[in-house]
Design a protein around this motif. Structure first.
Motif, PDB file in Angstrom:
ATOM      1  N   ILE A  58       0.819  -1.213   0.000  1.00  0.00           N
ATOM      2  CA  ILE A  58       0.000   0.000   0.000  1.00  0.00           C
ATOM      3  C   ILE A  58       0.850   1.258   0.000  1.00  0.00           C
ATOM      4  O   ILE A  58       0.588   2.202  -0.762  1.00  0.00           O
ATOM      5  CB  ILE A  58      -0.935   0.021   1.233  1.00  0.00           C
ATOM      6  CG1 ILE A  58      -1.894  -1.164   1.190  1.00  0.00           C
ATOM      7  CG2 ILE A  58      -1.725   1.329   1.282  1.00  0.00           C
ATOM      8  CD1 ILE A  58      -2.746  -1.294   2.423  1.00  0.00           C
ATOM      9  N   ASN A  59       1.873   1.287   0.805  1.00  0.00           N
ATOM     10  CA  ASN A  59       2.572   2.539   1.096  1.00  0.00           C
ATOM     11  C   ASN A  59       3.881   2.745   0.351  1.00  0.00           C
ATOM     12  O   ASN A  59       4.327   3.889   0.215  1.00  0.00           O
ATOM     13  CB  ASN A  59       2.845   2.632   2.608  1.00  0.00           C
ATOM     14  CG  ASN A  59       1.586   2.455   3.437  1.00  0.00           C
ATOM     15  OD1 ASN A  59       0.594   3.142   3.228  1.00  0.00           O
ATOM     16  ND2 ASN A  59       1.617   1.510   4.374  1.00  0.00           N
ATOM     17  N   ARG A  60       4.490   1.661  -0.155  1.00  0.00           N
ATOM     18  CA  ARG A  60       5.846   1.843  -0.696  1.00  0.00           C
ATOM     19  C   ARG A  60       6.131   0.993  -1.934  1.00  0.00           C
ATOM     20  O   ARG A  60       7.274   0.555  -2.133  1.00  0.00           O
ATOM     21  CB  ARG A  60       6.875   1.517   0.388  1.00  0.00           C
ATOM     22  CG  ARG A  60       6.918   2.497   1.539  1.00  0.00           C
ATOM     23  CD  ARG A  60       7.891   2.035   2.599  1.00  0.00           C
ATOM     24  NE  ARG A  60       7.383   0.895   3.344  1.00  0.00           N
ATOM     25  CZ  ARG A  60       8.120   0.143   4.161  1.00  0.00           C
ATOM     26  NH1 ARG A  60       9.422   0.402   4.301  1.00  0.00           N
ATOM     27  NH2 ARG A  60       7.583  -0.867   4.814  1.00  0.00           N
ATOM     28  N   SER A  64      -6.043   5.812  -3.420  1.00  0.00           N
ATOM     29  CA  SER A  64      -7.386   5.266  -3.312  1.00  0.00           C
ATOM     30  C   SER A  64      -7.328   3.746  -3.237  1.00  0.00           C
ATOM     31  O   SER A  64      -6.536   3.110  -3.937  1.00  0.00           O
ATOM     32  CB  SER A  64      -8.226   5.703  -4.518  1.00  0.00           C
ATOM     33  OG  SER A  64      -9.476   5.047  -4.528  1.00  0.00           O
ATOM     34  N   LEU A  65      -8.183   3.179  -2.385  1.00  0.00           N
ATOM     35  CA  LEU A  65      -8.335   1.733  -2.281  1.00  0.00           C
ATOM     36  C   LEU A  65      -9.731   1.353  -2.741  1.00  0.00           C
ATOM     37  O   LEU A  65     -10.730   1.840  -2.190  1.00  0.00           O
ATOM     38  CB  LEU A  65      -8.155   1.272  -0.830  1.00  0.00           C
ATOM     39  CG  LEU A  65      -6.742   1.287  -0.236  1.00  0.00           C
ATOM     40  CD1 LEU A  65      -6.813   0.996   1.250  1.00  0.00           C
ATOM     41  CD2 LEU A  65      -5.851   0.276  -0.923  1.00  0.00           C
ATOM     42  N   LYS A  66      -9.818   0.500  -3.746  1.00  0.00           N
ATOM     43  CA  LYS A  66     -11.112   0.008  -4.217  1.00  0.00           C
ATOM     44  C   LYS A  66     -11.152  -1.492  -3.959  1.00  0.00           C
ATOM     45  O   LYS A  66     -10.303  -2.236  -4.445  1.00  0.00           O
ATOM     46  CB  LYS A  66     -11.290   0.303  -5.704  1.00  0.00           C
ATOM     47  CG  LYS A  66     -12.647  -0.127  -6.241  1.00  0.00           C
ATOM     48  CD  LYS A  66     -12.795   0.274  -7.708  1.00  0.00           C
ATOM     49  CE  LYS A  66     -14.149  -0.160  -8.256  1.00  0.00           C
ATOM     50  NZ  LYS A  66     -14.311   0.222  -9.684  1.00  0.00           N
ATOM     51  N   ASN A 107      -2.700   0.673   6.225  1.00  0.00           N
ATOM     52  CA  ASN A 107      -2.769   1.840   5.339  1.00  0.00           C
ATOM     53  C   ASN A 107      -2.272   3.102   6.030  1.00  0.00           C
ATOM     54  O   ASN A 107      -2.689   3.434   7.133  1.00  0.00           O
ATOM     55  CB  ASN A 107      -4.216   2.048   4.867  1.00  0.00           C
ATOM     56  CG  ASN A 107      -4.382   3.357   4.124  1.00  0.00           C
ATOM     57  OD1 ASN A 107      -3.607   3.682   3.237  1.00  0.00           O
ATOM     58  ND2 ASN A 107      -5.392   4.122   4.516  1.00  0.00           N
ATOM     59  N   LYS A 108      -1.384   3.839   5.343  1.00  0.00           N
ATOM     60  CA  LYS A 108      -0.874   5.100   5.874  1.00  0.00           C
ATOM     61  C   LYS A 108      -1.028   6.258   4.889  1.00  0.00           C
ATOM     62  O   LYS A 108      -0.893   7.417   5.271  1.00  0.00           O
ATOM     63  CB  LYS A 108       0.603   4.955   6.238  1.00  0.00           C
ATOM     64  CG  LYS A 108       0.886   3.951   7.341  1.00  0.00           C
ATOM     65  CD  LYS A 108       2.378   3.899   7.650  1.00  0.00           C
ATOM     66  CE  LYS A 108       2.675   2.878   8.744  1.00  0.00           C
ATOM     67  NZ  LYS A 108       2.362   1.493   8.332  1.00  0.00           N
ATOM     68  N   ILE A 109      -1.279   5.955   3.612  1.00  0.00           N
ATOM     69  CA  ILE A 109      -1.301   7.023   2.609  1.00  0.00           C
ATOM     70  C   ILE A 109      -2.614   7.125   1.840  1.00  0.00           C
ATOM     71  O   ILE A 109      -2.914   8.185   1.288  1.00  0.00           O
ATOM     72  CB  ILE A 109      -0.147   6.851   1.599  1.00  0.00           C
ATOM     73  CG1 ILE A 109      -0.326   5.576   0.780  1.00  0.00           C
ATOM     74  CG2 ILE A 109       1.201   6.873   2.306  1.00  0.00           C
ATOM     75  CD1 ILE A 109       0.645   5.457  -0.377  1.00  0.00           C
TER      76      ILE A 109
END
Length: 613
Positions: free
Chosen positions: A406-408, A443-445, A467-469
């Motif tokens: 998610i973040n990197r 965005s997360l779908k 999730n951080k971003i």
């Protein structure tokens, strides 16, 4: 002499689908329509007709057309305009014939140039292959020379005069196997100490590298900095003469002069120094390692760097030594690391598709496997799709993997199919049957199968906790159950998510708990959620208790057909302290009914409705 009388009569005239009234003129008692009056409105008009029968212009007793060209006006009928189709087509045919001729000429010239260029490139590449066979590369191997200053080139016609000029040597970055993909090194060049000896040692080789330079300098008329193999950073550091487009002819003249010198050297070098004849008449072949080591002795080194031409020595995967600019040095090093990551991935059963940038992981994934894979992702391993299929891993490793994804990472789609999550001692915690996650623009779908189970939701909770971003969460295609307390708690406590987009959602109690929580999102978009009035009434109650909501979007094809619910919603929004923008889709608005009156009042007095359908 003709008598002209203007009256306020007109003639109906049609051009395509447009019908206009054009004023008529009376000549000697005859009411006429002038062609020039028609052309003021329709410039392409050349004739007039009725029912496809062209009308002849009026003529005098000598059968000459009267000026201005005119026809007798025809009452109660529409005159059609005839445009200049024939003339226009003739002109277009001539125009396209000229273009076709020019294109044929250009194609012939281009074919000749390409044929010559390809032949040259094949010969150059053969020499390059021989160069790569060498194992001693203490200096870069590709270079060419140019006169350092402008001269009256026509007056320099002997080898002796050519050797008296001040020359500079420029290296090439060896960033490609193809000779037309190289570029000049980002350095302003080195002055040559003894031009005559230098030509004696390297003249034959310079004929080849000079051809490379000429092709690079102008491939189809494009100057080197525009080459696809040269970034902006490298282009800005190239020699000054390359960056100035006005120097194009000057550089070509310098290339011609060097070529002239190399061609005349074999015939006239004996007048300079007879001992150099044997060295000068060498075949066009690659340099030997010893010759490359001697190159530095001919250069006036004004910098104290350990590299020539700002080039750096690197070794490719196939063991070849190359001298490249700093940018390509980093790129090649990165490529080597990528190859190593792929080898490690395949070592524990992973599969990598280089075309689609898709990775498939199966089987038992150990902590070592996950650590290696996460390390590759954080260092730029380009993956667009990650598929976890029929595999198992422990929960801590899954947390680490989700954090990196998610973040990197560059991953845009995560597909999870039949993944077992374990705790200590290899005890199974849960199995996620199917979940797809789309990651894009923070965005997360989330998408589950229609038959998703509670274990799938546990996977989503574990994902959201890392999730951080991402600021937007988009649910799609399923109804959340109020019994999903872990997910509800996660959403109520999640401070990163600021926008919720929910589709096909009927659980208003679940949504209300999120809206009234301390970490309520600032923006909510609901679609296909209001098939029944109670859902909207429940939303109104939740919004009334919320103090942070800024945007509400319910542009829903299924809403809002309940008059009292619509009025209730508008009343709640009017009293809300933080709401700024509302998008509404309202059905069944009839003249003078309550819905219409309420909406008119809101539109006149409130500013929160930004879109209304």
């Amino acid at each position: 002499m003709e008598r002209t009388t203007f009256k306020t009569k007109s003639q109906s005239v049609r051009f395509h689908d447009t019908i206009v009234q054009i004023q008529t003129v009376v000549f000697n008692g005859i009411e006429c329509l002038c062609l020039e009056d028609v052309q003021r409105r329709f410039p392409l008009a050349v004739a007039l007709c009725i029912d496809n029968a062209e009308l002849g212009f009026l003529r005098d007793n000598n059968d000459d057309q009267l000026i201005p060209l005119r026809i007798e006006a025809i009452k109660d009928q529409i005159v059609e305009v005839v445009e200049s189709v024939g003339k226009s087509n003739d002109e277009m045919h001539i125009f396209f014939d000229r273009i076709d001729t020019k294109m044929q000429e250009m194609t012939k010239k281009t074919d000749i140039i390409l044929a010559n260029t390809q032949e040259t490139l094949v010969r150059i590449k053969h020499v390059m292959t021989q160069m790569y066979e060498l194992h001693e590369y203490t200096t870069p191997r590709y270079f060419f020379i140019l006169p350092a200053k402008h001269h009256n080139w026509a007056s320099i016609n002997t080898v002796q005069n050519l050797f008296l000029l001040h020359y500079k040597l420029y290296f090439l970055c060896e960033c490609s196997d193809e000779p037309d993909k190289l570029h000049i090194a980002p350095h302003d060049g080195y002055s040559i100490k003894k031009p005559s000896e230098f030509i004696a040692n390297y003249g034959s080789y310079l004929r080849t590298t000079l051809t490379i330079a000429r092709n690079l300098f102008s491939i189809g008329g494009f100057v080197i900095p525009q080459s696809e193999n040269v970034s902006t950073v490298v282009a800005n550091a190239l020699p000054t003469f390359i960056k100035e487009p006005n120097n194009y002819n000057e550089v070509n003249n310098k290339l011609d002069l060097v070529e002239k010198m190399l061609n005349q050297t074999n015939d006239e070098l004996s007048r300079v120094d007879s001992s150099m004849i044997r060295k000068a008449i060498l075949p066009e072949a690659s340099l030997q390692g010893a010759q490359l080591r001697e190159l530095e002795a001919f250069l006036e080194l004004v910098d104290n760097k350990h590299s020539l031409g700002n080039l750096y020595r690197t070794i490719t995967n196939d063991g070849h030594v190359r001298w490249v600019c700093l940018e390509h040095y980093h790129a090649m090093s990165f490529h080597n690391k990528m190859s190593e990551y792929i080898r490690q991935l395949e070592a524990f059963g992973g599969k990598y598709n280089q075309e689609t940038k898709e990775v498939i992981l199966t089987g038992t994934l150990t902590t070592k496997n996950i650590t290696m894979f996460c390390d590759a992702l954080t260092k730029g391993f380009t993956i667009l799709t990650l598929v976890l299929q029929n595999c198992s891993l422990n929960t801590k490793d899954l947390d680490k993997l989700f954090d990196v994804i998610i973040n990197r990472s560059s991953i845009q789609r995560l597909i999870i199919m039949n993944v077992e999550v374990r705790k200590w001692m290899k005890m199974s915690t849960y199995v996620c049957n199917n979940m797809i996650v789309y990651l894009k623009n923070q965005s997360l779908k989330i998408q589950f199968c229609n038959y998703h189970q509670s274990e799938d939701t546990k996977m989503l909770v574990q994902l959201l906790q890392q999730n951080k971003i991402c600021r937007t969460l988009n649910f799609f295609g399923y109804d959340l159950s109020i019994h999903d307390q872990d997910l509800l708690r996660c959403l109520k406590e999640n401070k990163e998510l600021t926008t919720l987009v929910i589709n096909y959602f009927m659980n208003i109690e679940f949504l209300n708990e999120i809206i009234t929580s301390n970490c309520s999102p600032y923006r909510i978009k609901l679609s296909y959620c209001f098939n029944i009035s109670s859902t909207l009434y429940g939303l109104c109650q939740a919004i009334g208790q919320n103090e942070t909501l800024l945007d509400l979007d319910i542009m829903d094809q299924t809403c809002i057909d309940d008059k009292s619910a619509t009025i209730e919603l508008l009343d709640v929004l009017r009293k809300h302290k933080s709401i700024k923008n509302v998008r509404l889709h309202v059905f069944d608005i009839q003249p003078s009914n309550k819905n219409e009156t309420c909406l008119i009042t809101s539109l006149l007095n409130d500013s929160f409705i930004s879109h209304l359908r």
